[in-house]
Design an enzyme around this catalytic site. Structure first.
Site, PDB file in Angstrom:
ATOM      1  N   TYR A  33       0.828  -1.202   0.000  1.00 27.27           N
ATOM      2  CA  TYR A  33       0.000   0.000   0.000  1.00 27.27           C
ATOM      3  C   TYR A  33       0.859   1.246   0.000  1.00 27.27           C
ATOM      4  O   TYR A  33       2.070   1.183   0.195  1.00 27.27           O
ATOM      5  CB  TYR A  33      -0.969  -0.008   1.193  1.00 27.27           C
ATOM      6  N   ARG A  52       8.195   4.184  -4.654  1.00 20.74           N
ATOM      7  CA  ARG A  52       8.285   3.173  -3.594  1.00 20.74           C
ATOM      8  C   ARG A  52       7.293   2.036  -3.833  1.00 20.74           C
ATOM      9  O   ARG A  52       7.588   0.871  -3.572  1.00 20.74           O
ATOM     10  CB  ARG A  52       8.052   3.801  -2.212  1.00 20.74           C
ATOM     11  N   ARG A 101      -7.961 -20.810  -2.026  1.00 22.54           N
ATOM     12  CA  ARG A 101      -6.859 -20.443  -1.136  1.00 22.54           C
ATOM     13  C   ARG A 101      -5.686 -21.386  -1.385  1.00 22.54           C
ATOM     14  O   ARG A 101      -5.878 -22.606  -1.364  1.00 22.54           O
ATOM     15  CB  ARG A 101      -7.316 -20.540   0.319  1.00 22.54           C
ATOM     16  N   LYS A 151       6.462  -2.131   1.834  1.00 21.56           N
ATOM     17  CA  LYS A 151       5.298  -1.536   2.521  1.00 21.56           C
ATOM     18  C   LYS A 151       4.080  -2.453   2.378  1.00 21.56           C
ATOM     19  O   LYS A 151       3.174  -2.185   1.600  1.00 21.56           O
ATOM     20  CB  LYS A 151       5.028  -0.136   1.956  1.00 21.56           C
ATOM     21  N   GLU A 183      11.842   2.149  14.440  1.00 17.97           N
ATOM     22  CA  GLU A 183      10.985   3.253  13.968  1.00 17.97           C
ATOM     23  C   GLU A 183       9.717   3.255  14.787  1.00 17.97           C
ATOM     24  O   GLU A 183       9.520   2.413  15.662  1.00 17.97           O
ATOM     25  CB  GLU A 183      10.688   3.095  12.473  1.00 17.97           C
TER      26      GLU A 183
HETATM   27  N1  PMP Z   1       7.640   3.625   8.987  1.00 16.72           N
HETATM   28  C1  PMP Z   1       6.503   2.899   9.003  1.00 16.72           C
HETATM   29  C2  PMP Z   1       6.505   1.571   9.691  1.00 16.72           C
HETATM   30  C3  PMP Z   1       5.345   3.391   8.389  1.00 16.72           C
HETATM   31  O1  PMP Z   1       4.217   2.673   8.395  1.00 16.72           O
HETATM   32  C4  PMP Z   1       5.373   4.675   7.778  1.00 16.72           C
HETATM   33  C5  PMP Z   1       4.155   5.278   7.131  1.00 16.72           C
HETATM   34  N2  PMP Z   1       3.435   4.421   6.374  1.00 16.72           N
HETATM   35  C6  PMP Z   1       6.577   5.391   7.794  1.00 16.72           C
HETATM   36  C7  PMP Z   1       7.689   4.832   8.409  1.00 16.72           C
HETATM   37  C8  PMP Z   1       6.689   6.753   7.159  1.00 16.72           C
HETATM   38  O2  PMP Z   1       6.726   6.661   5.764  1.00 16.72           O
HETATM   39  P1  PMP Z   1       6.207   7.872   4.845  1.00 16.72           P
HETATM   40  O3  PMP Z   1       6.988   9.072   5.254  1.00 16.72           O
HETATM   41  O4  PMP Z   1       6.514   7.429   3.484  1.00 16.72           O
HETATM   42  O5  PMP Z   1       4.749   8.012   5.136  1.00 16.72           O
END
Ligand code: PMP
Length: 287
Positions: A33, A52, A101, A151, A183
């Protein structure tokens, strides 16, 4: 007025949008996403998110379902049809619905990707009260999988992290692995020491934030020093400032970590300045 969403080539009222129960996004979190923010009715950093997305898809052996231009058209169409001035566009691409599935990936020639986009209106996103107050975070162990650079829609652990924060009376959680912050649950994490901004270096262990890339560029241009290295919760608690970045929070000060105030316990000047520069510059470049 019901929201208009996009599903596999069609613009529909949200009540009429349908995907299969066999969709691999639903059954296996086999999807990726992007979230692009909207300010003044324009898309912030669309190209970064599109690039990305292509990378995430490629890492999972999925082909891009359409060109960047087509994606941009759909984003703009949804912003316009839903009258979004401030908010976001959510985009999800899954490996489609093979009709049964099965762990094995389906043949992409027989099973097209599922593509879904929708908007969320968020008035006050840029200039609401949150940035003036800052947020409080707790630390939790990072228990996610090892490819956090992709992502994916596997957001259960980040979601549990937000709930742990809520239970502890905080706003969010920073995840820690081997003694160092990876993070935030949905954002990148930073500390400030004097004129230096410290954030973890890019690797498979964190998402490569689009906002992170822009903010680090603006920080360097503003003569700040950027150090991409690991830092611990203890180092963060004794820093001058801390903040997070993401597409929907931009630059958001962190004023407390595990109950200890960061710096003065109020949003600091470096975070405030970076937020201002980020909003100004991104708006100028918005499309
Ligand atoms: N780290 C994680 C785990 C995230 O989910 C996000 C946002 N989706 C970010 C960092 C920040 O990414 P961005 O600046 O591209 O929104």
């Amino acid at each position: 007025m019901s929201r208009i969403v996009y599903v596999n080539g069609e613009y529909l009222p949200e009540e009429e949008a349908r995907i299969s129960i066999f969709d691999r996004g639903f059954l296996m979190a086999d999807g990726v996403y992007e979230v692009t923010s909207v300010l003044d009715g324009k898309l912030i950093d669309f190209e970064g998110h599109a690039i990305r997305l292509e990378r995430s898809l490629d890492e999972l052996d999925m082909a891009p379902p359409m060109s960047r231009d087509e994606l941009l058209t759909i984003h703009r169409e949804l912003v316009s049809r839903n009258g979004i001035e401030e908010g976001l566009v959510y985009l999800q691409v899954t490996r489609g619905a093979p009709g049964d599935r099965d762990f094995v990936f389906p043949d992409p020639d027989e099973t097209p990707a599922t593509v879904v986009l929708f908007t969320q209106s968020k008035p006050g996103l840029a200039h609401g009260p949150a940035a003036g107050k800052g947020i409080r975070v707790i630390s939790i162990e990072d228990q996610r999988w090892g490819r956090r650079d992709i992502k994916t829609v596997q957001l259960l652990y980040p979601s549990m992290g937000k709930m742990m924060a809520k239970k502890a009376g905080a706003d969010d959680a920073w995840m820690v692995e081997d003694g160092f912050v990876t993070e935030g649950t949905s954002n990148n994490a930073y500390i400030v020491k004097g004129n230096t901004i410290v954030t973890r270096a890019l690797s498979n262990e964190i998402l490569h934030g689009i906002t992170r890339a822009a903010v680090l560029r603006f920080a360097s241009e503003a003569q700040m020093v950027v150090e991409e290295r690991n830092f611990s919760i203890e180092e963060a608690q004794s820093a001058d400032e801390a903040f997070i970045t993401s597409a929907t929070t931009f630059v958001m000060p962190v004023v407390e970590i595990d109950g200890a105030p960061v710096g003065t316990g109020t949003p600091g000047p470096v975070s405030a300045r970076l937020r201002e520069i980020y909003l100004d510059e991104s708006l100028k470049a918005a499309i």
